[in-house]
Design a protein around this motif. Sequence first.
Motif, PDB file in Angstrom:
ATOM      1  N   ASP A 305       0.842  -1.190   0.000  1.00 57.93           N
ATOM      2  CA  ASP A 305       0.000   0.000   0.000  1.00 57.93           C
ATOM      3  C   ASP A 305       0.882   1.246   0.000  1.00 57.93           C
ATOM      4  N   LYS A 317       1.334   8.567  -5.439  1.00 59.09           N
ATOM      5  CA  LYS A 317       0.301   8.204  -6.415  1.00 59.09           C
ATOM      6  C   LYS A 317       0.659   8.681  -7.821  1.00 59.09           C
ATOM      7  N   PHE A 349      -0.264   3.979  -8.995  1.00 59.88           N
ATOM      8  CA  PHE A 349      -1.701   4.164  -8.776  1.00 59.88           C
ATOM      9  C   PHE A 349      -2.439   4.160 -10.114  1.00 59.88           C
ATOM     10  N   HIS A 370      -7.179   1.913  -7.909  1.00 62.85           N
ATOM     11  CA  HIS A 370      -6.498   0.917  -7.076  1.00 62.85           C
ATOM     12  C   HIS A 370      -5.012   1.231  -7.011  1.00 62.85           C
ATOM     13  N   VAL A 371      -4.395   0.797  -5.942  1.00 66.96           N
ATOM     14  CA  VAL A 371      -2.961   0.986  -5.737  1.00 66.96           C
ATOM     15  C   VAL A 371      -2.212  -0.088  -6.522  1.00 66.96           C
ATOM     16  N   GLY A 372      -1.147   0.305  -7.190  1.00 70.96           N
ATOM     17  CA  GLY A 372      -0.322  -0.645  -7.924  1.00 70.96           C
ATOM     18  C   GLY A 372      -0.973  -1.051  -9.235  1.00 70.96           C
ATOM     19  N   TRP A 486      -0.101  -6.140  -5.077  1.00 72.02           N
ATOM     20  CA  TRP A 486       0.620  -4.880  -5.090  1.00 72.02           C
ATOM     21  C   TRP A 486      -0.288  -3.725  -4.663  1.00 72.02           C
ATOM     22  N   GLY A 487      -1.414  -4.030  -4.138  1.00 72.62           N
ATOM     23  CA  GLY A 487      -2.332  -3.018  -3.630  1.00 72.62           C
ATOM     24  C   GLY A 487      -3.371  -3.679  -2.753  1.00 72.62           C
ATOM     25  N   GLY A 529      -6.476  -5.264  -5.251  1.00 72.43           N
ATOM     26  CA  GLY A 529      -5.139  -4.955  -5.716  1.00 72.43           C
ATOM     27  C   GLY A 529      -4.654  -5.984  -6.725  1.00 72.43           C
TER      28      GLY A 529
END
Length: 545
Positions: A305, A317, A349, A370-372, A486-487, A529
């Motif tokens: 995260d 981000k 991001f 979403h992250v990653g 990865w998120g 993620g």
Amino acid sequence: MHSSVTTTLLSLFCILCFNGPTMVDTQDTFKLPSPLPKWPPGGGFASGTIELGGLQVSHVTTFNKIWATNEGGPDNLGATFYDPIAIPQGFSSLGSYVQPNNIPLFGHILVGKDISNDPSKPTLKSPIGYTLLWSSESLDIKKDGEGYIWLPNAPDGYKAVGYVVSGSSAKPPLDKVSCVRADFTDTTDSTTVVLENENDLYLNGLNAYHSVGGLVVGNGSVSNLKGSLSNSMPNLNQIKALIQTYSPVIYFHPDEQYLPSSVDWFFQNGALLYHKGDESKPIQVDKNGLNLPQGGSNDDTYWLDLPLDGSSKDRVKKGDLQDACAYFHVKPVSSGLFTDIAIWVFYPFNGGSRAKVKFVNLSLGKLGEHVGDWEHVTLRISNINGELNSVFFSQHSWGKWVSASALEYHTGNKPVVYASLHGHASYPKPGCVLLGSGGQDIGIRDDTAKSDKVMDTGIRAVVIAAEYLPATAVVEPPWLNYERKWGPKIDYDVDKELKRVKSVLMWRLKKAFERLVESVPREMLGEDGPTGPKAKTSWSGDETI
């Protein structure tokens, strides 16, 4: 043209060849913008032939037109069927060639030569006859005469690797093509090159495409030719030369806020590792990812995260384009007749999705965030001459192969890739693509355009894997074997977000929007993620669509 005929022709083109011709009336062949470099020495890569241990293969790129349709298929321009000509002395054709007429002529047919010096068990033999699989006689469409597709009947212990196209109902001569000894074929490695998913051509129910040897009909029976890793794959110096020659240039949309970074930059700027059951105590990821769990599977026990600090989170981000790296995975396909170079780009991001519903353009808020975000394109390169054959553009949970003859080039032989706004899907041309099956003028928007935000993937290129080379040649970074998320799983209420979006629509558009949301991949709504490159199904095999 009858709709059944349109369907009939809608698909012989897509997976058909190793990619595509010019218009029916011209035989000019597409050339890459720049001459090929002199490749570094070593092994059999780009030597003009591949030695398979008793069988030598090369390819022919000049063709004689046999038959053509002049409508149907991509852009309603039809398709043309060819035979190879100017076959080198001692070599035999392995099949015919076909491709759509909407792109310049660019393809090849493999030819083979028996160098076994074993008359009792030669590597090539003529067929013992032919079976007619299809003719155009009943096809109600503009055409140049009639076309016939034949299956070579192989002798015992041999296999046909391509079909033969003729302009006559008379069976082709037995020396027209050769069949290959069975131990040089493989029925399990079905490598096909899809020009466009929608560009297959169905000929009265026969799905035609192109294999390693030549034209193949989907419900027929031919094999694939096996390659040779030891005699054909590029060494490390040759890989570096391929990267500098063909590494794509990525254009980002002028409004793109969420740009790529290197993985190291993401870690060094506060990325956190979470463990299920201990969420209150995240661990800062080591700058090289050395403290990431290795191997295992995506079991929801670990995820990455952004930093907790608000200003740091917002900064990370946005990525860091100046620091961004492209990560290269080199692998054989068609048992070593081709090299695939998958080029992975990491984004800290993924931005929110946008939709078009008739005349209304909508921001979907958090949906899609979403992250990653891992995205990739793949170069397919002939190991016979080192020439770029085609490029795979990944697009969310699908993608498409595009012939080298249909690409845009930046400088030299470097293809152009357009990354979509917020979602980072890859496209060969700029514009707007509407995703989903919401109907005309309804879809999730994928917008692409040129801007001054650009990334040459050959600069700061990092080769992260080439499993066919000795283990010491390429050292895999620790983060590559982190196969978890990865998120984090997004904690917002998707239904609530959708309800908010629908509230601004007129009643007659609400149902269209609901159908659209049901038709798109859930990853575009950003519920979870993503996993890293090595967890993708395409990592160890061909691209999947």
